[in-house]
Design a protein around this motif. Structure first.
Motif, mmCIF file in Angstrom:
data_model
loop_
_atom_site.group_PDB
_atom_site.id
_atom_site.type_symbol
_atom_site.label_atom_id
_atom_site.label_comp_id
_atom_site.label_asym_id
_atom_site.label_seq_id
_atom_site.Cartn_x
_atom_site.Cartn_y
_atom_site.Cartn_z
ATOM 1 N N GLY A 224 0.789 -1.219 0.000
ATOM 2 C CA GLY A 224 0.000 0.000 0.000
ATOM 3 C C GLY A 224 0.819 1.265 0.000
ATOM 4 O O GLY A 224 0.260 2.364 0.061
ATOM 5 N N CYS A 225 2.154 1.116 -0.124
ATOM 6 C CA CYS A 225 3.046 2.289 -0.090
ATOM 7 C C CYS A 225 3.598 2.645 -1.471
ATOM 8 O O CYS A 225 4.423 3.559 -1.581
ATOM 9 C CB CYS A 225 4.214 2.041 0.867
ATOM 10 N N GLY A 226 3.184 1.917 -2.494
ATOM 11 C CA GLY A 226 3.661 2.218 -3.834
ATOM 12 C C GLY A 226 4.913 1.481 -4.248
ATOM 13 O O GLY A 226 5.413 1.691 -5.366
ATOM 14 N N LEU A 227 5.433 0.614 -3.378
ATOM 15 C CA LEU A 227 6.660 -0.105 -3.711
ATOM 16 C C LEU A 227 6.464 -1.050 -4.897
ATOM 17 O O LEU A 227 7.381 -1.213 -5.719
ATOM 18 C CB LEU A 227 7.163 -0.902 -2.505
ATOM 19 N N GLY A 228 5.288 -1.664 -4.983
ATOM 20 C CA GLY A 228 5.053 -2.615 -6.065
ATOM 21 C C GLY A 228 5.074 -1.946 -7.424
ATOM 22 O O GLY A 228 5.709 -2.438 -8.367
ATOM 23 N N ALA A 229 4.383 -0.824 -7.551
ATOM 24 C CA ALA A 229 4.326 -0.117 -8.827
ATOM 25 C C ALA A 229 5.694 0.433 -9.207
ATOM 26 O O ALA A 229 6.168 0.248 -10.339
ATOM 27 C CB ALA A 229 3.292 1.001 -8.765
ATOM 28 N N ALA A 230 6.358 1.120 -8.278
ATOM 29 C CA ALA A 230 7.657 1.718 -8.589
ATOM 30 C C ALA A 230 8.714 0.653 -8.837
ATOM 31 O O ALA A 230 9.596 0.819 -9.704
ATOM 32 C CB ALA A 230 8.096 2.638 -7.444
ATOM 33 N N GLY A 231 8.636 -0.450 -8.098
ATOM 34 C CA GLY A 231 9.593 -1.530 -8.305
ATOM 35 C C GLY A 231 9.399 -2.201 -9.646
ATOM 36 O O GLY A 231 10.357 -2.504 -10.360
#
Length: 277
Positions: A224-231
């Motif tokens: 929920g912190c955006g790590l998946g998309a940015a990664g």
């Protein structure tokens, strides 16, 4: 209607026809194309068999650790099912375009052991350009010396996604070797914080035209912190720099992942289906 006596086992003499068939659908055929480009068509090098139907390979199917129908009408799927029944099930899953996998499974379901799960709706997504959001600069290739730190995240991802601990059977020897091979080939990526993996992904298959991203995972307390998309954007950036189209497929019910991939810039071009045994 295509009439066949049965699929034939392909070999290196069929390589040009096989390549033309996969070039017609490069994203969906990436998993098999990556093998053929590296090892050729002969089964003793390919790690599986390629079955063909018709003089121009109107039907094509890979049979190895996974059963992957690549093209064909219903009559071809029926022919592949007949051959699969004769040789018996050795694959751990069936995967590919839903319009091929589901009819093939319909032909096989009464003859093979029951499926553990059928995932009939898995959007197949592509991104041929740079990602739409900034890649995470801390996502990088995993180094060989980091295997022991990376492996727990890989096990957690596999168990969560597939529903089976990959260490069962041999205590994890085979899975560890497979992960080590991904790291050695430069196709495993992670973001480390305090020595632990908080994001991971791999390029599971890499053909001359397409790279298929798989194993995307974020540590539960960081979701929920955006790590998946940015990664994921960071891995896409690597593929675009290699002149490859980025692709992946995702479970239709995984709404957060689908939203993240949409933010990265992925769009759906087809649907995959997976039958798990």
């Amino acid at each position: 209607m295509l009439r066949v006596a049965g699929p034939r086992l392909l070999d290196e003499r069929d390589r040009i026809c096989v390549q033309l068939a996969m070039d017609a659908d490069p994203v969906a055929s990436c998993m098999v194309a990556s093998r053929v480009e590296l090892a050729g068509v002969d089964s003793w090098r390919l790690g599986g068999e390629l079955w063909g139907v018709g003089a121009k390979l109107e039907g094509l199917c890979f049979a190895g650790a996974n059963l992957v129908p690549l093209r064909g009408e219903r009559v071809a799927m029926r022919a592949f099912a007949d051959r699969a029944r004769r040789v018996g099930r050795s694959c751990s899953s069936m995967v590919g375009r839903a319009e091929l996998v589901l009819p093939l499974w319909e032909e096989l379901s009464a003859h093979w052991s029951p499926a553990r799960e059928v995932r009939a709706d898995q959007p197949l997504m592509v991104l041929p350009t740079r990602p739409a959001l900034a890649p995470d600069p801390l996502v990088r290739p995993v180094r060989p010396g980091e295997l022991d730190r990376y492996l727990p995240a890989a096990v957690a991802m596999f168990t969560e996604e597939v529903g089976v601990d990959p260490r069962l059977g041999d205590g994890g020897v085979g899975y560890r070797a497979r992960v080590a091979e991904q790291i050695a080939s430069g196709r495993a990526f992670a973001r480390f914080e305090d020595g632990e993996v908080v994001f991971k992904a791999e390029i599971g298959a890499l053909s001359s035209r397409v790279g298929q991203i798989q194993g995307v995972w974020v540590r539960p307390d960081r979701r929920g912190c955006g790590l998946g998309a940015a990664g994921t954007a960071a891995v896409v950036d690597r593929l675009i720099a290699m002149s490859r189209v980025a692709s992946l497929y995702v479970n239709g019910y995984n709404t957060p992942a689908r939203a993240a991939y949409a933010r990265v810039g992925f769009s759906q071009i087809a649907s995959f289906a997976t039958v798990l045994f």
